[in-house]
Design a protein around this motif. Structure first.
Motif, PDB file in Angstrom:
ATOM      1  N   ALA A 149     -98.656  -7.036   5.794  1.00 45.82           N
ATOM      2  CA  ALA A 149     -98.654  -8.322   5.094  1.00 45.82           C
ATOM      3  C   ALA A 149     -98.004  -9.406   5.952  1.00 45.82           C
ATOM      4  O   ALA A 149     -98.493 -10.544   6.017  1.00 45.82           O
ATOM      5  CB  ALA A 149     -97.925  -8.183   3.758  1.00 45.82           C
ATOM      6  N   ALA A 150     -96.905  -9.057   6.626  1.00 43.79           N
ATOM      7  CA  ALA A 150     -96.244 -10.024   7.511  1.00 43.79           C
ATOM      8  C   ALA A 150     -97.150 -10.384   8.680  1.00 43.79           C
ATOM      9  O   ALA A 150     -97.213 -11.551   9.097  1.00 43.79           O
ATOM     10  CB  ALA A 150     -94.925  -9.441   8.009  1.00 43.79           C
ATOM     11  N   GLU A 151     -97.858  -9.397   9.210  1.00 40.90           N
ATOM     12  CA  GLU A 151     -98.776  -9.652  10.322  1.00 40.90           C
ATOM     13  C   GLU A 151     -99.902 -10.595   9.901  1.00 40.90           C
ATOM     14  O   GLU A 151    -100.263 -11.519  10.632  1.00 40.90           O
ATOM     15  CB  GLU A 151     -99.361  -8.331  10.813  1.00 40.90           C
ATOM     16  CG  GLU A 151    -100.314  -8.468  11.990  1.00 40.90           C
ATOM     17  CD  GLU A 151    -100.905  -7.140  12.419  1.00 40.90           C
ATOM     18  OE1 GLU A 151    -101.902  -7.139  13.166  1.00 40.90           O
ATOM     19  OE2 GLU A 151    -100.381  -6.089  11.986  1.00 40.90           O
ATOM     20  N   LYS A 152    -100.445 -10.373   8.715  1.00 34.82           N
ATOM     21  CA  LYS A 152    -101.518 -11.239   8.216  1.00 34.82           C
ATOM     22  C   LYS A 152    -101.008 -12.663   7.986  1.00 34.82           C
ATOM     23  O   LYS A 152    -101.686 -13.646   8.313  1.00 34.82           O
ATOM     24  CB  LYS A 152    -102.094 -10.666   6.913  1.00 34.82           C
ATOM     25  CG  LYS A 152    -103.003  -9.450   7.106  1.00 34.82           C
ATOM     26  CD  LYS A 152    -103.475  -8.916   5.760  1.00 34.82           C
ATOM     27  CE  LYS A 152    -104.460  -7.766   5.924  1.00 34.82           C
ATOM     28  NZ  LYS A 152    -105.797  -8.230   6.349  1.00 34.82           N
ATOM     29  N   LEU A 153     -99.806 -12.779   7.434  1.00 31.72           N
ATOM     30  CA  LEU A 153     -99.242 -14.107   7.218  1.00 31.72           C
ATOM     31  C   LEU A 153     -98.976 -14.799   8.554  1.00 31.72           C
ATOM     32  O   LEU A 153     -99.198 -16.005   8.699  1.00 31.72           O
ATOM     33  CB  LEU A 153     -97.948 -14.013   6.411  1.00 31.72           C
ATOM     34  CG  LEU A 153     -97.289 -15.361   6.090  1.00 31.72           C
ATOM     35  CD1 LEU A 153     -98.187 -16.199   5.183  1.00 31.72           C
ATOM     36  CD2 LEU A 153     -95.922 -15.164   5.444  1.00 31.72           C
ATOM     37  N   GLY A 154     -98.503 -14.032   9.541  1.00 26.28           N
ATOM     38  CA  GLY A 154     -98.262 -14.604  10.863  1.00 26.28           C
ATOM     39  C   GLY A 154     -99.535 -15.122  11.504  1.00 26.28           C
ATOM     40  O   GLY A 154     -99.535 -16.184  12.143  1.00 26.28           O
ATOM     41  N   HIS A 155    -100.632 -14.380  11.335  1.00 28.68           N
ATOM     42  CA  HIS A 155    -101.918 -14.837  11.868  1.00 28.68           C
ATOM     43  C   HIS A 155    -102.328 -16.143  11.204  1.00 28.68           C
ATOM     44  O   HIS A 155    -102.763 -17.092  11.879  1.00 28.68           O
ATOM     45  CB  HIS A 155    -102.980 -13.766  11.642  1.00 28.68           C
ATOM     46  CG  HIS A 155    -104.362 -14.201  12.024  1.00 28.68           C
ATOM     47  ND1 HIS A 155    -104.767 -14.331  13.332  1.00 28.68           N
ATOM     48  CD2 HIS A 155    -105.431 -14.568  11.259  1.00 28.68           C
ATOM     49  CE1 HIS A 155    -106.021 -14.746  13.365  1.00 28.68           C
ATOM     50  NE2 HIS A 155    -106.448 -14.899  12.122  1.00 28.68           N
ATOM     51  N   TRP A 156    -102.199 -16.204   9.887  1.00 26.03           N
ATOM     52  CA  TRP A 156    -102.538 -17.443   9.167  1.00 26.03           C
ATOM     53  C   TRP A 156    -101.667 -18.597   9.658  1.00 26.03           C
ATOM     54  O   TRP A 156    -102.153 -19.708   9.876  1.00 26.03           O
ATOM     55  CB  TRP A 156    -102.341 -17.233   7.666  1.00 26.03           C
ATOM     56  CG  TRP A 156    -102.600 -18.474   6.862  1.00 26.03           C
ATOM     57  CD1 TRP A 156    -103.784 -18.883   6.325  1.00 26.03           C
ATOM     58  CD2 TRP A 156    -101.641 -19.488   6.530  1.00 26.03           C
ATOM     59  NE1 TRP A 156    -103.630 -20.086   5.676  1.00 26.03           N
ATOM     60  CE2 TRP A 156    -102.322 -20.478   5.786  1.00 26.03           C
ATOM     61  CE3 TRP A 156    -100.284 -19.650   6.786  1.00 26.03           C
ATOM     62  CZ2 TRP A 156    -101.685 -21.617   5.293  1.00 26.03           C
ATOM     63  CZ3 TRP A 156     -99.646 -20.789   6.306  1.00 26.03           C
ATOM     64  CH2 TRP A 156    -100.347 -21.757   5.565  1.00 26.03           C
ATOM     65  N   ALA A 157    -100.382 -18.333   9.830  1.00 26.69           N
ATOM     66  CA  ALA A 157     -99.450 -19.393  10.239  1.00 26.69           C
ATOM     67  C   ALA A 157     -99.800 -19.942  11.615  1.00 26.69           C
ATOM     68  O   ALA A 157     -99.731 -21.153  11.847  1.00 26.69           O
ATOM     69  CB  ALA A 157     -98.021 -18.853  10.226  1.00 26.69           C
ATOM     70  N   ARG A 158    -100.178 -19.064  12.540  1.00 24.38           N
ATOM     71  CA  ARG A 158    -100.517 -19.530  13.890  1.00 24.38           C
ATOM     72  C   ARG A 158    -101.788 -20.378  13.887  1.00 24.38           C
ATOM     73  O   ARG A 158    -101.899 -21.338  14.648  1.00 24.38           O
ATOM     74  CB  ARG A 158    -100.674 -18.334  14.828  1.00 24.38           C
ATOM     75  CG  ARG A 158     -99.359 -17.663  15.198  1.00 24.38           C
ATOM     76  CD  ARG A 158     -99.551 -16.614  16.265  1.00 24.38           C
ATOM     77  NE  ARG A 158    -100.372 -15.502  15.801  1.00 24.38           N
ATOM     78  CZ  ARG A 158     -99.904 -14.441  15.161  1.00 24.38           C
ATOM     79  NH1 ARG A 158     -98.613 -14.355  14.883  1.00 24.38           N
ATOM     80  NH2 ARG A 158    -100.708 -13.468  14.793  1.00 24.38           N
ATOM     81  N   VAL A 159    -102.738 -20.012  13.025  1.00 24.71           N
ATOM     82  CA  VAL A 159    -103.999 -20.755  12.972  1.00 24.71           C
ATOM     83  C   VAL A 159    -103.812 -22.108  12.287  1.00 24.71           C
ATOM     84  O   VAL A 159    -104.343 -23.127  12.733  1.00 24.71           O
ATOM     85  CB  VAL A 159    -105.078 -19.927  12.241  1.00 24.71           C
ATOM     86  CG1 VAL A 159    -106.345 -20.756  12.040  1.00 24.71           C
ATOM     87  CG2 VAL A 159    -105.402 -18.661  13.034  1.00 24.71           C
ATOM     88  N   TYR A 160    -103.021 -22.127  11.198  1.00 17.62           N
ATOM     89  CA  TYR A 160    -102.897 -23.334  10.382  1.00 17.62           C
ATOM     90  C   TYR A 160    -101.500 -23.952  10.458  1.00 17.62           C
ATOM     91  O   TYR A 160    -101.032 -24.573   9.506  1.00 17.62           O
ATOM     92  CB  TYR A 160    -103.241 -23.006   8.928  1.00 17.62           C
ATOM     93  CG  TYR A 160    -104.662 -22.559   8.752  1.00 17.62           C
ATOM     94  CD1 TYR A 160    -105.718 -23.443   8.924  1.00 17.62           C
ATOM     95  CD2 TYR A 160    -104.959 -21.233   8.442  1.00 17.62           C
ATOM     96  CE1 TYR A 160    -107.029 -23.029   8.780  1.00 17.62           C
ATOM     97  CE2 TYR A 160    -106.270 -20.813   8.296  1.00 17.62           C
ATOM     98  CZ  TYR A 160    -107.300 -21.718   8.461  1.00 17.62           C
ATOM     99  OH  TYR A 160    -108.594 -21.304   8.318  1.00 17.62           O
ATOM    100  N   ARG A 161    -100.844 -23.795  11.601  1.00 13.73           N
ATOM    101  CA  ARG A 161     -99.479 -24.304  11.748  1.00 13.73           C
ATOM    102  C   ARG A 161     -99.418 -25.826  11.647  1.00 13.73           C
ATOM    103  O   ARG A 161     -98.369 -26.391  11.337  1.00 13.73           O
ATOM    104  CB  ARG A 161     -98.895 -23.854  13.086  1.00 13.73           C
ATOM    105  CG  ARG A 161     -99.626 -24.422  14.293  1.00 13.73           C
ATOM    106  CD  ARG A 161     -99.139 -23.829  15.597  1.00 13.73           C
ATOM    107  NE  ARG A 161     -99.790 -24.424  16.753  1.00 13.73           N
ATOM    108  CZ  ARG A 161    -100.960 -24.059  17.221  1.00 13.73           C
ATOM    109  NH1 ARG A 161    -101.630 -23.085  16.620  1.00 13.73           N
ATOM    110  NH2 ARG A 161    -101.489 -24.644  18.280  1.00 13.73           N
ATOM    111  N   ARG A 162    -100.533 -26.501  11.920  1.00 13.93           N
ATOM    112  CA  ARG A 162    -100.534 -27.961  11.884  1.00 13.93           C
ATOM    113  C   ARG A 162    -100.981 -28.503  10.533  1.00 13.93           C
ATOM    114  O   ARG A 162    -101.100 -29.714  10.360  1.00 13.93           O
ATOM    115  CB  ARG A 162    -101.445 -28.505  12.990  1.00 13.93           C
ATOM    116  CG  ARG A 162    -100.961 -28.149  14.395  1.00 13.93           C
ATOM    117  CD  ARG A 162    -101.959 -28.567  15.447  1.00 13.93           C
ATOM    118  NE  ARG A 162    -102.167 -29.994  15.450  1.00 13.93           N
ATOM    119  CZ  ARG A 162    -103.266 -30.590  15.907  1.00 13.93           C
ATOM    120  NH1 ARG A 162    -104.267 -29.861  16.348  1.00 13.93           N
ATOM    121  NH2 ARG A 162    -103.367 -31.897  15.891  1.00 13.93           N
TER     122      ARG A 162
END
Length: 295
Positions: A149-162
């Motif tokens: 779950a943390a890995e999936k959230l991290g992927h989302w965060a890197r893509v939509y950090r802006r």
């Protein structure tokens, strides 16, 4: 017995186990959560969901009542937890996922000017789904699911950090007060630090560093450590360059010494060659003196 498995066989096995989740074939346990009913299998659930082992065993002590109810959990999240237990993965979108409204779906333009936006159709529910899965996995003691779950959230965060949504999700996670060692908190903190140049210009992000002092201190401490590490690397690189220059200078000195030695040897040879005529003249004089003495 060979320890090397065939990838296709593993894939087929995982698919077969996953099909059991969707079909409920040969089920020997029913798990209910709100309006959802799941026909599951004890040997799959109990092997990974140890927390429920006692509760499930209690169910089977009562013949005919092989139903386990989870009234205090979020039904879609339990669906994802069970899906993970069967497939080692789960869908974080599509199941009660809602698309963001136009305001939340905006991201800052390339020039980082706050008044310029670009449309971005992201599902705000996707990161929230992963947060719910993480919290439920933590509640029931499934560490491998917490990491996923943390890995999936991290992927989302890197893509939509802006995106505007990133700050909202960051605030939600910080509000949970999970602690500095939480993987869920860690992926958002790491993303914030990696993108600090962009985020530091956003007023809401600066407010979060003040609202959550631990977060602000962690970001600041990590930035300082990163800068120190960069300086150490630069100093190390400069040291390597200096050593390389010293080695080159040593080689040049050795080369010069070699040239001097060669010149010295050549000089000795020339001196030896220059003394030979003199020695010949001296021997001739001695011979002439000897003849005069005999006469």
């Amino acid at each position: 017995m060979s320890t090397v498995g065939h990838p296709l066989r593993h894939e087929n096995f995982q698919k077969a186990v996953g099909d059991l989740f969707w079909s409920g074939k040969d089920s020997d346990l029913t798990i209910t959560c709100g309006p959802y009913i799941y026909k599951v299998h004890r040997f799959i659930i109990c092997l990974q969901w140890h927390h429920l082992g006692v509760a499930i065993s209690a169910c089977f002590n009562k013949p005919g009542q092989w139903v386990l109810d989870l009234p205090n959990d979020h039904p879609p999240t339990i669906h994802r937890v069970l899906q993970y237990l069967y497939t080692q993965d789960y869908d974080d979108d599509g199941f009660e996922a809602e698309w963001v409204n136009p305001k939340e779906g905006m991201v800052y333009g390339p020039d980082r000017a706050s008044e310029r936006f670009q449309r971005c159709p992201i599902a705000i529910q996707v990161p929230q789904n992963n947060i719910q899965v993480y919290l439920t996995a933590e509640k029931y003691g499934i560490p491998s699911l917490m990491s996923l779950a943390a890995e999936k959230l991290g992927h989302w965060a890197r893509v939509y950090r802006r995106s505007v949504a990133f700050i909202d999700i960051l605030e939600d996670v910080l509000t949970l007060e999970l602690g500095a060692k939480s993987e869920l908190r860690g992926v958002l903190v790491d993303t914030s630090i990696d993108c600090i140049v962009e985020l530091i210009e956003r007023k809401k992000f600066l407010e979060l560093t003040t609202q959550f002092p631990d977060f602000g201190s962690e970001v600041l401490a990590t930035l300082v450590k990163t800068k120190l590490r960069e300086q150490e690397n630069k100093i190390r690189e400069q040291g390597i360059k200096l050593r390389e220059q010293e080695n080159r200078l040593r080689k040049e000195r050795r080369g010069r010494r070699g040239q001097k030695n060669k010149l010295h040897e050549q000089g000795n040879k020339l001196r030896e060659q220059g003394l030979k005529p003199h020695e010949q003249r001296s021997s001739r004089r001695e011979q002439m003196k000897g003849r005069r003495g005999r006469n």
